[in-house]
Design a protein around this motif. Structure first.
Motif, short mmCIF file in Angstrom:
data_model
loop_
_atom_site.label_atom_id
_atom_site.label_comp_id
_atom_site.label_asym_id
_atom_site.label_seq_id
_atom_site.Cartn_x
_atom_site.Cartn_y
_atom_site.Cartn_z
N THR A 18 0.73 -1.18 0.10
CA THR A 18 -0.01 -0.02 -0.01
C THR A 18 0.78 1.13 -0.06
O THR A 18 2.22 1.12 0.04
CB THR A 18 -0.94 0.10 1.23
OG1 THR A 18 -0.05 0.15 2.36
CG2 THR A 18 -1.83 -1.39 1.32
N ALA A 19 0.27 2.39 -0.09
CA ALA A 19 1.07 3.61 0.08
C ALA A 19 1.72 3.93 1.10
O ALA A 19 2.47 4.92 1.28
CB ALA A 19 0.12 4.95 -0.48
N ALA A 20 1.17 3.38 2.23
CA ALA A 20 1.83 3.63 3.69
C ALA A 20 3.23 3.01 3.62
O ALA A 20 3.61 2.00 2.96
CB ALA A 20 0.95 2.70 4.75
N PRO A 21 4.38 3.71 4.39
CA PRO A 21 5.36 3.35 4.40
C PRO A 21 5.64 1.87 5.05
O PRO A 21 4.97 1.25 5.72
CB PRO A 21 6.12 4.27 5.38
CG PRO A 21 5.37 5.52 5.17
CD PRO A 21 3.97 5.09 5.20
N LEU A 22 6.80 1.06 4.40
CA LEU A 22 7.11 -0.29 4.95
C LEU A 22 7.57 -0.31 6.20
O LEU A 22 8.29 0.56 6.44
CB LEU A 22 7.91 -1.04 3.98
CG LEU A 22 7.29 -1.26 2.38
CD1 LEU A 22 8.04 -1.73 1.57
CD2 LEU A 22 6.17 -2.26 2.63
N ALA A 23 7.25 -1.26 7.06
CA ALA A 23 7.90 -1.29 8.28
C ALA A 23 9.33 -1.95 7.97
O ALA A 23 9.45 -2.73 6.98
CB ALA A 23 7.03 -2.25 9.19
N ASP A 28 13.29 -5.49 5.44
CA ASP A 28 14.63 -6.43 5.70
C ASP A 28 14.09 -8.00 5.31
O ASP A 28 14.94 -8.67 4.72
CB ASP A 28 14.98 -6.44 7.24
CG ASP A 28 15.61 -4.90 7.35
OD1 ASP A 28 16.01 -4.31 6.32
OD2 ASP A 28 15.66 -4.63 8.71
N SER A 29 13.24 -8.44 5.82
CA SER A 29 12.70 -9.83 5.56
C SER A 29 12.46 -10.27 4.17
O SER A 29 13.06 -11.21 3.57
CB SER A 29 11.25 -10.22 6.28
OG SER A 29 10.79 -11.35 5.99
N ASN A 30 11.79 -9.38 3.29
CA ASN A 30 11.98 -9.83 1.96
C ASN A 30 13.09 -9.43 1.13
O ASN A 30 13.23 -10.18 0.13
CB ASN A 30 10.51 -8.79 1.37
CG ASN A 30 9.24 -9.03 1.60
OD1 ASN A 30 8.88 -10.29 1.81
ND2 ASN A 30 8.43 -8.17 1.81
N PRO A 71 14.99 2.80 1.78
CA PRO A 71 15.09 3.36 3.24
C PRO A 71 15.46 4.85 3.18
O PRO A 71 14.88 5.76 3.77
CB PRO A 71 15.93 2.36 3.68
CG PRO A 71 15.92 1.13 3.11
CD PRO A 71 15.57 1.43 1.75
N GLU A 72 16.42 5.21 2.29
CA GLU A 72 16.96 6.45 2.37
C GLU A 72 15.94 7.44 1.77
O GLU A 72 15.77 8.60 2.27
CB GLU A 72 18.16 6.59 1.38
CG GLU A 72 18.71 7.83 1.32
CD GLU A 72 19.83 8.07 0.43
OE1 GLU A 72 20.09 8.95 -0.07
OE2 GLU A 72 20.76 6.85 0.23
N ASP A 73 15.36 6.99 0.79
CA ASP A 73 13.92 7.75 0.19
C ASP A 73 12.90 8.15 1.36
O ASP A 73 12.49 9.20 1.43
CB ASP A 73 13.47 7.03 -0.92
CG ASP A 73 14.34 6.97 -2.12
OD1 ASP A 73 15.26 7.85 -2.12
OD2 ASP A 73 13.82 6.10 -3.00
N GLN A 74 12.57 7.22 1.98
CA GLN A 74 11.54 7.29 3.19
C GLN A 74 11.98 8.13 4.31
O GLN A 74 11.34 9.36 4.74
CB GLN A 74 11.28 6.07 3.64
CG GLN A 74 10.22 5.17 2.95
CD GLN A 74 9.08 5.77 2.49
OE1 GLN A 74 8.79 5.94 1.30
NE2 GLN A 74 8.32 6.21 3.56
N ALA A 75 13.48 8.29 4.39
CA ALA A 75 13.89 9.22 5.44
C ALA A 75 14.17 10.48 4.96
O ALA A 75 13.62 11.72 5.84
CB ALA A 75 15.44 8.59 5.88
N ARG A 76 14.19 10.72 3.54
CA ARG A 76 14.19 12.06 3.25
C ARG A 76 12.77 12.59 3.06
O ARG A 76 12.58 13.72 3.24
CB ARG A 76 14.74 11.96 1.84
CG ARG A 76 14.69 13.25 0.91
CD ARG A 76 15.32 12.97 -0.58
NE ARG A 76 14.58 11.85 -1.13
CZ ARG A 76 13.28 12.17 -1.92
NH1 ARG A 76 12.79 13.10 -1.77
NH2 ARG A 76 12.97 11.06 -2.40
N ILE A 77 11.66 11.61 2.66
CA ILE A 77 10.44 12.38 2.63
C ILE A 77 9.93 12.69 4.12
O ILE A 77 9.39 13.73 4.22
CB ILE A 77 9.36 11.18 2.05
CG1 ILE A 77 9.86 10.87 0.61
CG2 ILE A 77 8.17 11.51 2.33
CD1 ILE A 77 9.21 9.65 0.17
#
Length: 357
Positions: A18-23, A28-30, A71-77
Motif C-alpha cells: 500500500t501507499a503507507a511506508p513499509l515497516a 528487511d525480511s523480503n 529506506p533513504e528515500d523514506q527518510a528524506r520524505i
C-alpha cells in the motif's frame, strides 16, 4: 499494457504494498528472501522475484527497482529535505569557448570507446562481465592523458560506487575552484541486458546505452583537457541540473534525424534551455518527443527526488530501436550512426560548460 495475460499473472503472484511506508522488519525480511521492491507507478509498490522482473521487462512494463534506495528515500520524505534546483537558466553565453572545446572532440576516439565496450559479452548488473565493464570505464578515465595532465591540484576523482549486486557504478567528480554548492550532473547507464538470457546471453548494448556512455567519456576528455569546472552530487548541495543520456545512436532511415527533448519527468525550463544549446552547438535540429511514461529511463528517478532533469533522446519516441536488449544491439544495424551520436557529445560538453562557468 502489452502481454496483459502475463502481466495479470504476475500481479497475482506478487505482494502488493500500500501507499503507507513499509515497516523496516518487512523490508528487511523480503530483501533477505531475494525479493526486489518495484515501483510500478506513483502510488503502487510491489515485491517481485528476479524472474518476475524479467517478465515485466519483456512485457515492456516500466518500473523503478527501489530496493537499494527505499529506506533513504523514506527518510528524506519524512524529513522534508528535498533538494530544489534553480528556477531559471541563462541563455548560452560562452559560444567561443564551447565551440573551441567541441573542436577538440574526436569521433574516432568515441568509436573506439564503443567498440571496446561492446566486446564485453554483456554488462548485466549481476554478472562479472558487468563489473569488468565498470573497471574498464574507471581505467579509461584514470589513465587518459588528459586526466593526467589535469594534475593533482585539480582534485579530479574517479571512484567505483558499490551496490548490493555485482556491478558497480562509476562517479567522476571535477570540483569547482571557487566556493559553490551548485552542481551539474551528467549521466548514462552502463549496464546492458539480453532479456532472453540475462546472465550469460550476448548483449553488446551499443545503442542502449553504450552510446550514452561514450558520449560522456568523450565530453569528459574534452572538459578535463581545458580544466572546466563541474561537480557531481553530494548530500547538502544544490543541483543545478541533471542531463541523462540513454540511447543516442539510432534513427529510422525514413525519418529526419534530430535531438529530441523528452517532455515528461523533466524540468520544463531546463528542457527549453537545452533546446537553445542544441540550436547553438549542434548540427542537428531540436525536436519535441512524445511522453515516454513512468520509469522509462533513469532521469525520472532523479526527477522524483526533486532535481531539475532533462532527457535528450535519439528519436521522438514514436520509433524505438528494435535491436535493444538483444544480441543485435550493434553499430552495424540499419539506422545506427556514430556521426549522429557525436552530436550528443557536443551537447553534453556545452551543457556542462554553460552551467559550470
Amino acid at each position: 499494457m502489452k502481454f496483459a495475460a502475463t502481466f495479470s499473472l504476475l500481479i497475482g503472484l506478487c505482494a502488493l504494498v500500500t501507499a503507507a511506508p513499509l515497516a523496516q522488519s518487512e523490508f528487511d525480511s523480503n530483501v533477505a528472501k531475494g525479493l526486489r521492491l518495484l515501483s510500478l507507478s506513483e502510488d503502487v509498490l510491489e515485491w517481485h522475484t528476479e524472474d518476475e522482473k524479467l517478465e515485466l521487462m519483456r512485457a515492456k512494463t516500466n518500473f523503478f527497482d527501489v530496493t537499494e534506495t527505499y529506506p533513504e528515500d523514506q527518510a528524506r520524505i519524512e524529513s522534508s529535505s528535498d533538494e530544489v534546483g534553480i528556477a531559471a537558466y541563462s541563455p548560452p553565453s560562452h559560444q567561443t569557448a564551447v565551440k573551441a572545446l567541441i573542436d577538440t572532440l574526436d569521433l574516432d576516439e568515441m568509436k573506439s570507446y564503443l567498440t571496446t565496450l561492446a566486446k564485453f559479452n554483456n554488462r548485466y548488473y549481476k554478472a562479472t562481465t558487468g563489473e569488468n565493464a565498470t573497471q574498464w570505464v574507471i581505467s579509461t578515465c584514470t589513465s587518459s592523458t588528459s586526466m593526467i595532465n589535469a594534475g593533482p591540484a585539480s582534485n579530479i576523482t574517479v571512484a567505483r560506487y558499490a551496490h548490493s549486486f555485482t556491478m558497480g557504478s562509476v562517479i567522476v567528480k571535477i570540483p569547482a575552484t571557487t566556493s559553490s554548492t551548485n552542481i551539474t550532473i551528467l549521466g548514462a547507464h552502463l549496464d546492458s541486458i539480453n532479456q532472453n538470457s540475462p546472465q550469460s546471453g550476448r548483449a553488446p548494448g551499443m545503442d542502449d546505452d553504450g552510446t550514452g556512455v561514450v558520449n560522456l567519456l568523450e565530453a569528459l576528455r574534452g572538459l578535463i583537457d581545458w580544466r572546466i569546472q563541474a561537480i557531481f552530487a553530494e548530500r547538502g548541495v544544490n543541483v543545478k541540473a541533471m542531463l541523462m543520456l540513454d540511447m543516442t545512436g539510432w534513427n529510422p532511415d525514413d525519418v529526419a534525424p534530430s535531438i529530441s527533448l523528452t517532455p515528461d519527468y523533466v524540468d520544463s525550463a531546463l528542457n527549453t534551455w537545452t533546446g537553445t544549446l542544441i540550436d547553438a552547438y549542434s548540427s542537428l535540429p531540436k525536436a519535441t518527443g512524445v511522453a515516454c511514461g513512468y520509469a522509462c529511463s533513469d532521469h525520472a528517478s532523479w526527477y522524483k527526488k526533486g532535481y531539475p532533469t532533462v532527457y535528450p533522446f535519439e528519436t521522438k519516441g514514436e520509433d524505438i530501436d528494435p535491436y535493444i536488449h538483444s544480441a543485435n544491439d550493434l553499430d552495424t544495424v540499419t539506422g545506427f550512426s556514430y556521426e549522429r551520436s557525436f552530436e550528443f557529445a557536443k551537447l553534453v560538453l556545452a551543457f556542462a560548460y554553460e552551467l559550470a562557468i
